[in-house]
Design a protein around this motif. Structure first.
Motif, PDB file in Angstrom:
ATOM      1  N   SER A   1      27.120 100.176 108.875  1.00 53.70           N
ATOM      2  CA  SER A   1      26.349 100.257 110.117  1.00 53.70           C
ATOM      3  C   SER A   1      27.232 100.700 111.279  1.00 53.70           C
ATOM      4  N   LEU A   2      28.573 100.597 111.112  1.00 54.62           N
ATOM      5  CA  LEU A   2      29.461 101.106 112.165  1.00 54.62           C
ATOM      6  C   LEU A   2      29.302 102.610 112.327  1.00 54.62           C
TER       7      LEU A   2
ATOM      8  N   HIS B   1      36.877  90.595 117.536  1.00 60.18           N
ATOM      9  CA  HIS B   1      37.124  89.362 116.772  1.00 60.18           C
ATOM     10  C   HIS B   1      37.735  88.258 117.627  1.00 60.18           C
TER      11      HIS B   1
ATOM     12  N   ALA C   1      27.488  95.674 114.809  1.00 61.93           N
ATOM     13  CA  ALA C   1      28.240  96.888 114.500  1.00 61.93           C
ATOM     14  C   ALA C   1      29.214  97.265 115.611  1.00 61.93           C
ATOM     15  N   LEU C   2      29.916  96.280 116.132  1.00 59.53           N
ATOM     16  CA  LEU C   2      30.945  96.572 117.135  1.00 59.53           C
ATOM     17  C   LEU C   2      32.156  97.170 116.425  1.00 59.53           C
ATOM     18  N   PHE C   3      32.805  98.145 117.074  1.00 62.25           N
ATOM     19  CA  PHE C   3      33.961  98.767 116.446  1.00 62.25           C
ATOM     20  C   PHE C   3      35.140  97.807 116.534  1.00 62.25           C
ATOM     21  N   PRO C   4      35.619  97.320 115.393  1.00 57.19           N
ATOM     22  CA  PRO C   4      36.638  96.268 115.434  1.00 57.19           C
ATOM     23  C   PRO C   4      37.976  96.747 115.985  1.00 57.19           C
ATOM     24  N   HIS C   5      38.216  98.068 115.946  1.00 58.54           N
ATOM     25  CA  HIS C   5      39.513  98.565 116.404  1.00 58.54           C
ATOM     26  C   HIS C   5      39.519  98.872 117.898  1.00 58.54           C
TER      27      HIS C   5
ATOM     28  N   LEU D   1      39.712 102.826 111.097  1.00 64.26           N
ATOM     29  CA  LEU D   1      39.496 101.586 110.364  1.00 64.26           C
ATOM     30  C   LEU D   1      40.184 101.590 109.004  1.00 64.26           C
TER      31      LEU D   1
ATOM     32  N   ASP E   1      31.954  98.256 107.199  1.00 61.91           N
ATOM     33  CA  ASP E   1      30.522  98.072 107.387  1.00 61.91           C
ATOM     34  C   ASP E   1      29.898  99.434 107.714  1.00 61.91           C
TER      35      ASP E   1
ATOM     36  N   ALA F   1      26.090 103.207 114.022  1.00 63.45           N
ATOM     37  CA  ALA F   1      26.236 102.896 115.446  1.00 63.45           C
ATOM     38  C   ALA F   1      26.924 104.051 116.167  1.00 63.45           C
TER      39      ALA F   1
END
Lengths: 296, 374
Positions: free
Chosen positions: A192-193, B146, B99-103, A215, A190, A196
């Protein structure tokens, strides 16, 4: 019952195409060389009854594996293969990542075309493409003629029949396997990351290090294994592009089989190669599983 | 201690925190923002409201630094922020997708911005803990995005954008992904947090109810222009245009021709029908086409003709929308126009006497509607 049949299909496939050949190779690796057809002994003769089978198993031993440790050719070939595979993997990553990144950042309508271009080399036989590299890299080849033509060099560079040619060949051949998994992870990301990250005080570069790279980690690992694993056992590229000092286990294996006709030792070499490969394959599987869990 | 009304926009001495000065933004040949000027004051909860494509998100992205104005200037505390990149602005944004950083874990997400500006681990940790408490996320600090619910993710995004104590917080459709009940709760939570932190909030939304609930002032936008900037009650009760009246809430619009008669205005809207009388709040140009706008809840409905009302319309009930707490009657008046009248359901459904195809009288006072010029 139906489920059982469904599960059985891939297992039967695996049994027929992996396990049976593996057992045959394993058996040969435990045999002794013989001037016969096939060129090893013992062979299993079921008509001889129980005692013949016992004799058969009694004749098997680990002699060939012990032999592999006595001649330093073999472990040097294994190490050299690992080194060449590792260096090629790093070069492939260094070239493949920017390409995958550019593809993922390109306009969406361009992406299918770019993907096609990455896969396009597969439309030609692998052997022909490696042969054409001989034409490019040889002393009278396209590259040397070009460099002499523009006056950069006076005498042709010796690239063909060196390890450099092997690196070029491996990187060229396996580049799509690096690009595709990295592209897949970057394309999903994404955007937008990144905004951000910038919004929270990152420069473009630190946003890349702190967000994009972590990522795309899954894709990087997958790509590296997809290049590293087949590159270790690579035979065609070192034998066509490499020189006499290019030491790779695939070449050694071939020579044992076809020049020395020593099938048992060749089989032992193959078994050890397989054992070496199991480590990265298991790591690769674990990476894939982790990626699936993170998605699900 | 006397409670003073928060209205810095009425004080000419007050310096605005943000000034848009004749800002125009074009994307190729498309004009997203058209010569727009706007002041937003410190501690305001300012809502940009409009349909999609009206330019509200572009305004927000210009404040965050992701877009640059084509013409004009944007000032933050008197300083032109045009040349300042997003990572150097005392502005943080809460993204629509969060837009939270998933990692990264919840904790690391909130600490992300703090770590960029300071190396002091204890200060960072204290600030993160404070944000976790403020957004009631302490229990979830170690989870990954998540592994938490949508409402919790929304709070992580809020905590992360508030952690650096920005002068200005931008919220892009912050509650869009939440279901209705959670959204309503979160609206009050947002207002609470805004008050506690004293941060200036600018929220972008297409949900007029949300804008009305949370905002100190609302700017209604359309096609890159501000149509009206006012407090929610003014926007609702005294819209300055048909567009605003129609966009905010439910409204009946009656077109006609106005003439001034003393203090009142007489609106002739259909031949053979009695005129509508209205007392305007300000001067209105008459002898021209006007639109009378009246909210359904200000229209009374009765079976018997009320004697004391000046504005009376007769019609037939053709539809009833039952919403539980209120019912909206769709009444067809002479000339075929549908007028909506709303009543609170203070009695049980079975006890109400108006039903389909009834002849009814609609009535309203002279001050309950507004006259809008075209």
């Amino acid at each position: 019952m139906r489920r059982l049949v469904l599960i059985a299909v891939p297992y039967i496939w695996l049994l027929a195409l992996f396990l049976v050949p593996f057992i045959i190779v394993l058996k040969i690796s435990l045999s002794d060389i013989a001037l016969a057809i096939p060129p090893y002994t013992p062979t299993l003769d079921l008509s001889g009854g129980w005692s013949a089978i016992r004799d058969f198993f009694g004749a098997l031993d680990f002699e060939n594996f012990v032999f592999l440790t006595t001649d330093d050719l073999y472990w040097r070939a294994y190490l050299s293969s690992l080194r060449i595979a590792a260096i090629s993997t790093l070069i492939t990553l260094a070239i493949g990542y920017p390409i995958a990144y550019a593809m993922a950042r390109s306009a969406p309508e361009w992406r299918p075309t770019l993907l096609m271009l990455v896969i396009l080399p597969f439309w030609t036989s692998f052997l022909i493409r490696v042969y054409s590299w001989m034409g490019i890299l040889s002393s009278e080849g396209v590259l040397n003629q070009f460099l002499i033509g523009i006056g950069l060099i006076d005498t042709p560079l010796q690239i063909l029949s060196t390890n450099i040619a092997v690196y070029i060949g491996i990187v060229y051949t396996y580049l799509p396997f690096m690009i595709l998994p990295i592209y897949a992870t970057l394309e999903k990301m994404d955007e937008s990351l990144l905004e951000a990250a910038e919004d929270l005080g990152c420069s473009r570069l630190s946003a890349f290090w702190l967000v994009t790279i972590p990522l795309s980690k899954g894709g990087i690992i997958a790509g590296c294994f997809l290049v590293f694993i087949p590159a270790i056992g690579e035979f065609v590229i070192p034998s066509l592009l490499g020189g006499s000092d290019t030491l790779m286990i695939g070449k050694v294996l071939w020579e044992e089989f076809f020049s020395n006709r020593d099938w048992p030792v060749a089989s032992a070499v193959a078994i050890v190669l397989l054992l070496i490969l199991i480590v990265p394959i298991v790591l690769f599987q674990r990476n894939e599983q982790k990626a699936r869990e993170a998605e699900g | 201690m006397s409670q003073t009304v928060f209205a810095p926009w009425e004080n000419p001495e007050e310096k605005p925190l943000i000034e848009f000065r004749n800002v125009t933004k074009r994307f190729g040949s498309f004009t997203a923002i058209d010569d727009l000027s706007l002041d937003i004051y410190a501690r305001e909860f300012f809502a940009l409201l409009g349909p999609s494509g009206c330019g509200k998100t572009t305004m927000m992205r210009m404040l965050a630094g992701f877009e640059n104005a084509t013409e004009g200037q944007i000032l933050l505390s008197g300083q032109n922020i045009g040349p300042i990149p997003p990572n150097r602005r005392a502005v943080n944004m809460m993204f629509q997708s969060y837009a939270l950083f998933p990692h990264l874990s919840v904790w690391e997400n909130i600490a992300f911005g703090l770590k960029r500006e300071s190396k002091d681990k204890e200060a960072i940790s204290a600030r993160v803990e404070e944000m976790l408490r403020l957004t009631r996320l302490t229990k979830f600090a170690k989870r990954k995005p998540h592994q938490i619910s949508g409402g919790q993710r929304q709070r992580v995004a809020l905590a992360r954008s508030l952690a650096k104590a920005p002068k200005l917080l931008l919220l892009d459709e912050p509650l869009g992904a939440l279901d209705r009940k959670l959204r309503e709760e979160t609206q009050f939570e947002l207002m609470d947090i805004q008050e506690k932190t004293g941060t200036t909030f600018v929220i972008v939304t297409h949900d007029q109810e949300e804008a009305m609930t949370v905002a100190s002032r609302v700017a209604v936008m359309d096609e890159g222009k501000l149509i009206q900037v006012a407090t929610p009650d003014v926007i609702y009760e005294a819209p300055n245009s048909v567009y605003v009246a129609d966009f905010i809430g439910d409204v009946n619009l009656i077109e006609g021709r106005g003439t001034t008669e003393g203090e009142r205005i007489r609106l002739d809207w259909a031949e053979g029908q009695p005129p509508i009388w209205a007392t305007p709040r300000g001067p209105v140009d008459t002898d021209r086409a006007l639109t009378f706008a009246i909210r359904p809840e200000k229209v009374s409905i009765a079976k018997d003709k009320p004697e004391d009302r000046r504005n009376l319309l007769e019609g037939e009930v053709i539809d009833i929308a039952y919403l539980g707490n209120i019912s909206t009657y769709h009444v067809k008046i002479a000339g075929g126009q549908i007028i909506k009248a709303q009543t609170a359901n203070t009695r049980r459904l079975a006890n109400r006497d108006i039903t389909w195809e009834d002849r009814v009288w609609l009535s309203f006072t002279e001050t309950s509607g507004v006259l809008l010029e075209h």
